[in-house]
Structure formats: structure tokens, C-alpha cells
Design a protein around this motif. Structure first.
Motif, PDB file in Angstrom:
ATOM      1  N   HIS A 201      19.602   8.670   7.774  1.00 51.72           N
ATOM      2  CA  HIS A 201      18.692   9.395   6.886  1.00 51.72           C
ATOM      3  C   HIS A 201      17.269   9.395   7.441  1.00 51.72           C
ATOM      4  N   ASP A 202      16.809   8.208   7.873  1.00 46.39           N
ATOM      5  CA  ASP A 202      15.450   8.084   8.395  1.00 46.39           C
ATOM      6  C   ASP A 202      15.225   8.969   9.617  1.00 46.39           C
TER       7      ASP A 202
ATOM      8  N   GLY B  16      16.610  11.741  10.131  1.00 46.74           N
ATOM      9  CA  GLY B  16      16.749  13.153   9.764  1.00 46.74           C
ATOM     10  C   GLY B  16      17.966  13.816  10.387  1.00 46.74           C
TER      11      GLY B  16
ATOM     12  N   ARG C 228      21.937  15.171  10.523  1.00 41.55           N
ATOM     13  CA  ARG C 228      22.953  15.714   9.611  1.00 41.55           C
ATOM     14  C   ARG C 228      24.214  14.870   9.720  1.00 41.55           C
TER      15      ARG C 228
ATOM     16  N   LYS D 163      16.822  19.129  16.847  1.00 43.70           N
ATOM     17  CA  LYS D 163      17.639  19.309  15.647  1.00 43.70           C
ATOM     18  C   LYS D 163      19.107  19.397  16.079  1.00 43.70           C
TER      19      LYS D 163
END
Lengths: 369, 66, 262
Positions: free
Chosen positions: B23-24, B26, B28, C54
């Protein structure tokens, strides 16, 4: 996996129905193929293919020369015992036959070896009946070690063994195994092998595979032509060869189609193959297994063998005696396993091969121990 | 803070569970494969495993390849 | 073709075109490509994530009906390949694994020895192992013995699009292997794929040629048609060149007077 799976696969195959449908075109197509499938091979074994022998022979010759050159390898059988606990209806060594039984001593084997070696023969095929008492493992091993002193190559055609026994004989110097299934048809097998260890169909069927696994350089198989329905027998034998060939790249798989000859006991084969059919079978095998050696023994007569040289054959026996101890002492030739048709000497056979434009090969390899 | 090795690099992270780390960062979760001290940890277990000093983590995901 | 499924590791595939997810300009085209080509098996790779960037999940673009074939790319040893395979399976990718062990960065040739070692281990662990190899028959037989579910010989170096440069060696595998032979790497055009299938390959794996085409969806379809045509031709048993025998019978004429031969 064992070849038994393939035997079972074709157990209820309608061979007659298949042969009834084979057309000339099917045969022509099968002959043209570079890699034949089992049913192409079966088409070449059909009665229809009997009308196509010359094109089959042309291709067989081309393939044989391509893979083997114009050479014929020579070998000679040596029977060291005719004691047998089996009761095979077609065999001269059948235990119920009142023949003179003999197992050669090592000294006698040496005499035979000397007599044979003087003919120039270097590839020897060692044979026995099936008797664990007369020819136990340590005797066989000693015989092989002795013979290796005289011959470049010693192969065996004896009763089937376990893989460990094959390994033991390989260590003693054996490099090839010949083992004929006699018949792939289980019911016929039962009918002609009345008793003794040989009555075990499966143990025999798997023996070539055990031999290959044990590391023999060459494994030679075949049906005894005449026992079972002949086209079916040759078909199964071809499939057996391909089965082994697919699995054991390091083993040369050879084939032979011994035809039943009169032996002691006057056995009449139920499915004899005439010469024309025999030629058809040899050609079909060559086309199906282009790289496999094809052996023809002295069961076949001289003039016929000479013709077969051009039809796919790669190995011939010569100067053979199928009695025990008959090389050193020709008087011993009376108790033969089967009758010899080609009575020529080694030199005469070699001469005939040369006359056909082929080189007789006495020594194809020598195992460096 | 504790020091852990993530994908071959040592870094300081807050002491907590794998779930918190994901989570920290970021990341998925559905795209992620986590190997904790050379053992794969499936997603339902992420919240049960607390990171300790010196742990090794591999965070992997599926990418295009032939 | 519906009646001619290919079975690998107990899974049936009606499409003999296997595809890959590498090198797409836009990964979103993968789903369209799969739909257009009908491919039912696709390769994916496993990588450390880029902690800065990402992350996107390639699996998002692959329908659940398509079998995943994770590869072990990046592995330089059998042990590394085994580790990647285990991770892929744990990650829910199923039992399939393409073993790809490459130590040579110049030509990207697979290392057959490490590949064999990895195959032995992974087959024992129940993986459906598809090793990517140089077409070497004795090796292929060893892979079979080790439990490989198929063998995947290269046609030409990865990504080279040069076609079936190793065709004669692949032919030996096709002729002698019991497990399916899938031609992987080097197939640059649909005609290469058709040629491989005509030879009797059981399937082909095409990635670069599809992914890097200007229209990967249309190219996927083109490959699918080529694979089907090649397979159909193989099954239809192409007429082979036949040599007409001469009218006389120099080899077998003697059989007409066989009685005279003693």
C-alpha cells in the motif's frame, strides 16, 4: 509403455477389410513417401502391392545404397548347445525330440572358434537352446570372453534374459542381440510353444527393449514366417522395429524374416510365404525402415540370396552350420536346428557378393575394450 | 523503521506487514507477485506476515514476453 | 480445426498458433490480437517491478480462456529457471512453463544443458514443461525422457524473423519425437509458419512478427490462416514426387522364373 500396447492396439484391426480396400493408387502413394506411416507400410504388405514389386525394388535399392553403400556384412552362427527345456513345435531342438544333445566345453568352443576364424569371419552370432542348467550365465559369459579373443564382434541369439543379465553379457563383450518373437499373434504363440519358459509371450516381446536398454549396439528382431498370418506378422514386426528405433537412438535395429524350413519333427507351417511374397515383405520393410539392417540367413537358397542383395538386404550369414560342434568336426552336423539351403562356403558366398558388384564386409567394427 | 532488501536494493521501510508495504509503495495488488525470504506469499497472507530487519523481498509482476 | 486438437500436458488446443505478449507497442492490442488469431496459448514473462514507475498488469489484456505460458526469460541457469517457474505457478499462472535459459547475449541461443536440467526438476514437480531449445535430436529425446510435455526448437534466433533456418534439424525432431514439436522463434512471416506446419510441426509460437507488425491484429489473423493452411496440407498428405519405374523389371524380373533359381 511397452510394445504390448501396440500389439493390443492392432489386436482387433480388420486386416482383411483393409487389404480389400487398398488400391493401386494407395500403393503408388505409399512407395513415393519419404516417411511412411504404419498404414502405408500395411498397404505395401497387401496383395495389391504384389503388382508393384519393381517400383518398390527400385526405391529399396536406392535407399539401401544411400544408407549402406554397396556392401554386405557377413556373419556366421555358432551353436554351442542344443539342450532345451522348451517345446516349440517348429524347432529341431524341441525337448521332446530324440536328438543327440550336446553342450560344448570351453575347449570345444575354442576349436570351433579357430575353425571359423580361419575362414576370415569376424562377426559371430552365438546360439543356444534354452536351458539354464546346460548354459547358465557364467558359462555364457566365459564363452563370450573366449570368443572375443577370436572375433571382432560377438552377438547372441539365446533365450530372453533380464536387463541385468544382458548388461553382464555386454560387459563380457557381447555387442548385439538377435531375438525373434516367432509370432506376434498371442493365440498362435500359445499353440506352438507348448511348454517351457518360452511360453511366456510378454517376457519375450519385451526382451529386445531390455537389450536396447542394457546398451547393446545392435538389436535384431523378426517373426518366424509361417507361424501366424504372414502379412500381419511382418506388419507387427515392422512396427516393433519402429517402436524400438524411436526409443533407442543409440541402438541399430535390424530385421530378419526367417522362413520355416523343415527341421526335426516335420513341422508344416500354416502360413507359408512363397518367394515372391517374401521379396515383397523384404521390400516393404526396407521402405518402412530405410536405415535398418536386413538379414537373410542360409535358410534361403544360394541363387535366391544372390538376387536379394539388390533388394534391400544388408547382412548375410555364410558357411553356416546349425549343429553343435560342426565347424571343427563336420560329422557333428547331424543335429541341426533347421536345414540349411545355402551350403556354400564363406569364400564362395563372398565371391558371389563381389560378383554382384558388392563388397563383402567381414569386419564392420571392433569394440575397443 | 527497519532495513530490508527489495528487488536487490536495501532500503528503510516502516515496520509492518507486506500488505502495508504494498500500500505504501502505491502498488496494484492484483498485478503483484511477492516473494518473502525466497518463499512466495499469496495475497491473502500479505496481512499476516510482518517484516523483520534484514528480510529479503522480491516484488514481481507479469510483463510482456515471448 | 475442430477435429484435430493438439494435446499438451492434458490440455486440448484447437488452435495451433501460440502467441506471445512481448514487444507490443500497445499492450491493449493483445486482446484484439488474440480474438483475431484465435490463439489459445500465450506467453508472458515475470519481472521485478519498477518501484518508481506505474505497474500495469499484462494479465489484464488476456482473456481467462487463454492458457498462460509463463517463460523463464532472464534465467541464466537451471536453478534460476526453476525458481522463476515456481514463482509463476504460485502466482496463479497454471502449470505451464516455457523454459528459456539463455547465457549468450549476442545471439540469444538457448543453453540446452541448463534447459535439460531445469526440465528434469520441473517435470518432476508436475509442471507442464515446454523447453525452448536448439533443435538437437539426442537432446530432444532426453527432454522427452525427463518428462517434457513438448519440445520447442528455434527456427532462427529470437526476433530475427529469418524463418526456418534449422528446418532439416527440426524435421528430425518431428520424425522422432513422441511429444509435440512446437517451432518457436525466428518465424517472421505467415509463409514461414505455413512451411513449419506443412513439415509436420504440431504448432508454432509467434511473438515478434505479430507484435511488431504495423497492424498486429491483422497479422495475428494472417498467421492463424497460415498455420491452418499448413496443417491442412500436412494432414492432406501432399502428393510426393514419384519416380516412374521403367517398364522392364531389372530387379524383380527373376521372380517370373523363380523355379529356375537354386
Amino acid at each position: 509403455m511397452s510394445f504390448i500396447d501396440i500389439v493390443e492396439k492392432y489386436q482387433h484391426f480388420d486386416f482383411e477389410g483393409f487389404f480389400g480396400q487398398v488400391t493401386d493408387r494407395d500403393v503408388v502413394c505409399a512407395v513415393a513417401k519419404e516417411k511412411m506411416e504404419p498404414l502405408d507400410f500395411l498397404a505395401l504388405l497387401s496383395p495389391t502391392a504384389a503388382g508393384h514389386l519393381e517400383p518398390m525394388a527400385q526405391k529399396a535399392l536406392r535407399l539401401t545404397v544411400q544408407y549402406f553403400g554397396r556392401t554386405i556384412q557377413l556373419f556366421i552362427p555358432l551353436y554351442i548347445s542344443n539342450y532345451c527345456s522348451n517345446q516349440c513345435l517348429y524347432c529341431g531342438f524341441n525337448r521332446t525330440h530324440a536328438i543327440e544333445r550336446k553342450t560344448l566345453t570351453l575347449a570345444e568352443i575354442e576349436c570351433e572358434a579357430q575353425a571359423i576364424a580361419s575362414t576370415g569371419m569376424q562377426h559371430l552370432l552365438l546360439l543356444t537352446g534354452e536351458s539354464w542348467e546346460a548354459t547358465p550365465m557364467d558359462y555364457l559369459e566365459a564363452a563370450v570372453r573366449l570368443l572375443k579373443r577370436y572375433f571382432a564382434s560377438v552377438s547372441i541369439e539365446i533365450f530372453p534374459l533380464d536387463e541385468t543379465d544382458y548388461r553382464q553379457l555386454k560387459a563380457a563383450g557381447v555387442d548385439g542381440l538377435t531375438l525373434y518373437q516367432e509370432t506376434y499373434d498371442r493365440s498362435v504363440y500359445r499353440q506352438v510353444h507348448l511348454s517351457g519358459r518360452k511360453a511366456d509371450y510378454r517376457y519375450r516381446l519385451d526382451a529386445p527393449e531390455r537389450g536396447a536398454r542394457a546398451g547393446f549396439r545392435a538389436v535384431n528382431i523378426g517373426p518366424l514366417v509361417g507361424l501366424g498370418e504372414k502379412r500381419r506378422e511382418v506388419f507387427m514386426c515392422g512396427l516393433h522395429a519402429r517402436y524400438l528405433d524411436d526409443r533407442f537412438l543409440e541402438t541399430e535395429i535390424g530385421l530378419s524374416l526367417p522362413r520355416i524350413n523343415p527341421a526335426e519333427g516335420g513341422f508344416q507351417p500354416a502360413h507359408p510365404a512363397d518367394d515372391r511374397t517374401f521379396v515383397q515383405f523384404m521390400l516393404a520393410l526396407r521402405l518402412f525402415m530405410p536405415r535398418s539392417g536386413l538379414t537373410v540367413s542360409t535358410r534361403e537358397r544360394a541363387g535366391f540370396r544372390d538376387r536379394l542383395i539388390h533388394l534391400g538386404v544388408t547382412r548375410l550369414s555364410a558357411g553356416s552350420c546349425t549343429g553343435v560342434g560342426g565347424y571343427a568336426r563336420p560329422a557333428e552336423r547331424k543335429t541341426a536346428q533347421f536345414e540349411i539351403s545355402d551350403q556354400r562356403s564363406v569364400a564362395q558366398v563372398a565371391q558371389a557378393i563381389a560378383a554382384q558388384g558388392y563388397q563383402p564386409v567381414y569386419k564392420d567394427w571392433d569394440l575397443i575394450a | 523503521m527497519i532495513r530490508v532488501t527489495i528487488n536487490g536494493k536495501t532500503e528503510s521501510v516502516g515496520a509492518g506487514t507486506i500488505e502495508q508495504l504494498v500500500h505504501d509503495k502505491g502498488l496494484r495488488p492484483e498485478a503483484l507477485v511477492v516473494e518473502h525470504n525466497f518463499t512466495i506469499v499469496k495475497q491473502p497472507q500479505w496481512s499476516r506476515i510482518r517484516l523483520s530487519e534484514g528480510d529479503t523481498l522480491e516484488l514481481l509482476s507479469f510483463v510482456g514476453g515471448g | 480445426m475442430e477435429n484435430d486438437p493438439l494435446t499438451i500436458g492434458g490440455h486440448e488446443f484447437t488452435s495451433r498458433l501460440f502467441t506471445g505478449t512481448g514487444k507490443f507497442a500497445d499492450d491493449r492490442r493483445i486482446a484484439d490480437m488474440l480474438a483475431a488469431s484465435g490463439s489459445q496459448l500465450i506467453t508472458v514473462a515475470l519481472r521485478r517491478i519498477d518501484l518508481g514507475g506505474k505497474s500495469h498488469n499484462i494479465l489484464d489484456f488476456i482473456p481467462k480462456t487463454v492458457t498462460l505460458l509463463p517463460n523463464t526469460s532472464g534465467a541464466r541457469t537451471a536453478a534460476e529457471a526453476v525458481r522463476i517457474a515456481r514463482i509463476a505457478r504460485e502466482a496463479g499462472c497454471g502449470p505451464f512453463i516455457k523454459i528459456e535459459v539463455i547465457t549468450d547475449t549476442k545471439y540469444l541461443m538457448p543453453d540446452n544443458y541448463e534447459t535439460l536440467a531445469a526440465t528434469e526438476t520441473l517435470a518432476r514437480e508436475g509442471f507442464v514443461v515446454l523447453p525452448y531449445v536448439l533443435p538437437d535430436l539426442p537432446l530432444a529425446k532426453r527432454l522427452e525422457d525427463a518428462g517434457a510435455a513438448a519440445v520447442m526448437p528455434l527456427g532462427a534466433p529470437i526476433g530475427s524473423n529469418r524463418g526456418l533456418e534449422t528446418a532439416p534439424l527440426i524435421a528430425l525432431l518431428i520424425e522422432n519425437c513422441r511429444v509435440p514439436v512446437v517451432v518457436d522463434a525466428g518465424i517472421g512471416r505467415p509463409s514461414h509458419a505455413a512451411a513449419a506446419m506443412e513439415m509436420g510441426a504440431d504448432a508454432v509460437l509467434v511473438n515478434t512478427a505479430i507484435a511488431t507488425a504495423e497492424d498486429p491484429v491483422a497479422m495475428g489473423r494472417a498467421f492463424s490462416l497460415a498455420v491452418e493452411a499448413g496443417r491442412m496440407a500436412y494432414l492432406a498428405k501432399m502428393a510426393e514426387e514419384s519416380r516412374t519405374a521403367r517398364a522392364s523389371s531389372p530387379l524383380t524380373g527373376f521372380l517370373d522364373r523363380i523355379e529356375d533359381i537354386v
